[in-house]
Structure formats: C-alpha cells, structure tokens
Design an enzyme around this catalytic site. Sequence first.
Site, mmCIF file in Angstrom:
data_model
loop_
_atom_site.group_PDB
_atom_site.id
_atom_site.type_symbol
_atom_site.label_atom_id
_atom_site.label_comp_id
_atom_site.label_asym_id
_atom_site.label_seq_id
_atom_site.Cartn_x
_atom_site.Cartn_y
_atom_site.Cartn_z
ATOM 1 C CG HIS A 1 2.332 -0.922 12.264
ATOM 2 N ND1 HIS A 1 1.377 -1.377 11.386
ATOM 3 C CD2 HIS A 1 3.425 -1.680 12.041
ATOM 4 C CE1 HIS A 1 1.875 -2.369 10.673
ATOM 5 N NE2 HIS A 1 3.113 -2.572 11.045
ATOM 6 C CB SER B 1 1.960 -9.583 7.404
ATOM 7 O OG SER B 1 0.901 -8.885 6.799
ATOM 8 C CG HIS C 1 4.326 -6.954 10.697
ATOM 9 N ND1 HIS C 1 5.148 -6.892 11.793
ATOM 10 C CD2 HIS C 1 3.252 -6.216 11.019
ATOM 11 C CE1 HIS C 1 4.584 -6.170 12.734
ATOM 12 N NE2 HIS C 1 3.433 -5.734 12.294
ATOM 13 C CB SER D 1 4.269 -5.254 4.465
ATOM 14 O OG SER D 1 3.778 -6.439 4.995
ATOM 15 C CD GLU E 1 -3.434 0.565 13.157
ATOM 16 O OE1 GLU E 1 -2.986 -0.098 12.202
ATOM 17 O OE2 GLU E 1 -4.595 1.002 13.189
ATOM 18 C CB CYS F 1 0.158 4.838 7.505
ATOM 19 S SG CYS F 1 -1.052 4.996 6.193
ATOM 20 C CG HIS G 1 -1.048 -4.897 15.356
ATOM 21 N ND1 HIS G 1 -0.745 -3.616 14.954
ATOM 22 C CD2 HIS G 1 -0.706 -5.697 14.325
ATOM 23 C CE1 HIS G 1 -0.259 -3.641 13.723
ATOM 24 N NE2 HIS G 1 -0.217 -4.898 13.319
ATOM 25 C CG ASN H 1 -1.916 -6.617 5.578
ATOM 26 O OD1 ASN H 1 -1.937 -7.070 4.442
ATOM 27 N ND2 ASN H 1 -0.829 -6.093 6.115
ATOM 28 C CB CYS I 1 -0.886 -0.004 1.244
ATOM 29 S SG CYS I 1 0.084 -0.019 2.756
HETATM 30 S S1 SF4 Z 1 -2.456 -0.891 5.567
HETATM 31 FE FE1 SF4 Z 1 -1.585 0.456 7.141
HETATM 32 S S2 SF4 Z 1 0.098 1.447 6.098
HETATM 33 FE FE2 SF4 Z 1 -1.183 0.613 4.493
HETATM 34 S S3 SF4 Z 1 -2.585 2.291 3.920
HETATM 35 FE FE3 SF4 Z 1 -3.594 1.037 5.497
HETATM 36 S S4 SF4 Z 1 -3.104 2.079 7.405
HETATM 37 FE FE4 SF4 Z 1 -1.656 2.799 5.885
#
Ligand code: SF4
Length: 292
Positions: A71, A216, A39, A260, A123, A93, A121, A218, A12
């Site tokens: 984060h 990671s 990550h 990531s 964040e 971010c 986490h 996500n 991202c």
């Molecule tokens: S996943 Fe995390 S780093 Fe990527 S756009 Fe969303 S908030 Fe920002």
Amino acid sequence: MKLLRASHLGMCFGVRDAIALAVAEAQHQPLTILGELVHNETVLADLRARGIRFASQPATAETDTVMVTVHGASEAAKTRARARGLHVLEATCPLVHVAHRAVQSLVRDGFHPVIIGKRDHVEVRGLTEDLAACDIVLTEDEINALHERPRFGVAAQTTQPIERVRQLVALLRARFPQSEVRFVDTVCQPTKQRQSAAEELARQCDVVVVIGGAHSNNTRELVATCARFCPRVHHVQGPDELRPEWFAGAETVGLTAGTSTPDTTIDAVERVLWRLAGQPEGQLASTVHLAA
Ligand code: SF4
C-alpha cells in the site's frame, strides 16, 4: 446448482509481487514488515511461518531491515524509519507509486489536492502525509463540507470503485462551478476489472460468495457492489465459513474474491461449493468463466 466464477477475481499482480519480494528477502536477512503486507490472514500466517515478523511502526521493529507494504508509505514515514538506522525495502505496488506521482504532479501544478478514499487506510495515509494541505473525502457530505478553492486536483485510493469516484468528482464540479477541477484517475486496472466482473456476475446469480480478508477494503467493496445486484451475498475468509443454508433453492451461485485472496483459498471454497451442490469436484476445471 450452477457455479460461476467472475472473469477477474483474486490476487492482483501487485500483491503477488510483494509477497514474492518479502519471501525472497527473508531468505537473506531477518525481515520485519511494517503493517499488514496484505489484508489476508492466510497469507500473513504463511509469511509468519517463514520467519517474517510484523510491526505496526519502525519503533517496534526487531530487525535491521523493514519492508514497506504493497500500500506504500509517505516519504516522511520512510525517512523516519531510516533515521532509526533501519534499512527500508519497498514492496509498494507500482500502481500505488503512480497514484503518489499523480498527487505530487497536481500539487506542483497548483491544485489543492483532494483524495477520494478512506481516511484511516494505510494507502491514503501514505498518499497524504507528505502534503502541506489536502482534503480526504468519501461521501457527498464530505464534498459539501469542503471550502472553495480556485483549483481542485482530485486523485483516488487505488481500490475505490471507479463509479463512486466519478460520482464524487461530478459532485465536486457541481458544488464549486467557479473552480477548476482536474481529475486524475488513479483507480488501478485490477480493481476496475474485479469490480465490473463482480457486477456482471451478481446480475446472473441467486447467491454470490465473496472471498477475502475481514479487513480487506477491496473485498468489502466487492461485497457492496454484488449486493446492489444480488440480494444474497456472503463474505467469507475461507471454506470453513460456508453455510449450507445460504444456498437453499439457489440455481446459480457466483464466486469472486478480493485482490489479496490466494488461489488456493478460492479453489478450496469452490470445492466445498461443489460438494454442497452434490456434484463431483471434478467439475472444478469446468467452471464457467464469464466474459470480460
Ligand atoms: S489492488 Fe493495490 S496492489 Fe493490487 S494492483 Fe491495485 S494498487 Fe496494486
């Protein structure tokens, strides 16, 4: 074998910008990043090769300048680092900053903050450490265990699947019908796009490969989403982990990746998939992109 890439996948803008900032700053001064910037081991190895160091906390940083990760971090954590004489740079971010502001605004308006996210986490620690009181929830049981408050203010870790977040908000409203519940949607757009693209992909595939770091969050969420719609889902960190037997009898194989994961890793995995399919790598460019 047909190979499909999700319409949204991989790194991202937040992660790209954070890496670019770390690389640029490290050219001017010795730099320590506090925690994992992202990550993803491939990215971290590249940053180490550029002389960037990593420390879990300011006390163990070996340079005068430290960088907060993508984060984010609490004001308390940044103040502690400055109190040690460290110069603190931020690679947070902008969408994590949006989540911080949302939580602060809920508290200012008199709501008891409830954060939907993973308690351990980084964040979520950053979102909650400055708060006098808050609850962190991720399951129905945790919603049921909450104490009643006149006003709940709900925000989420930016990488939580929006569907789960909405379900938990609905549960909270049902559990405390007398309470006012204000929900601010802080799940970031790239996460939403990757989640919905992963679902669309998994619905059409016999096998899905999800690329991303072992730690990671996500990426794990993408695996969980794909597994709801496709029985054969494999999480890999890179091309070396692919096993030919995973694709036996598969007509359509899907590819997606966490936020990531670098493009180079995605392309390397795709090249191996084409080889396993017995088709020339020249088809890399002709990969079908599903509609958004
Ligand atoms: S996943 Fe995390 S780093 Fe990527 S756009 Fe969303 S908030 Fe920002």
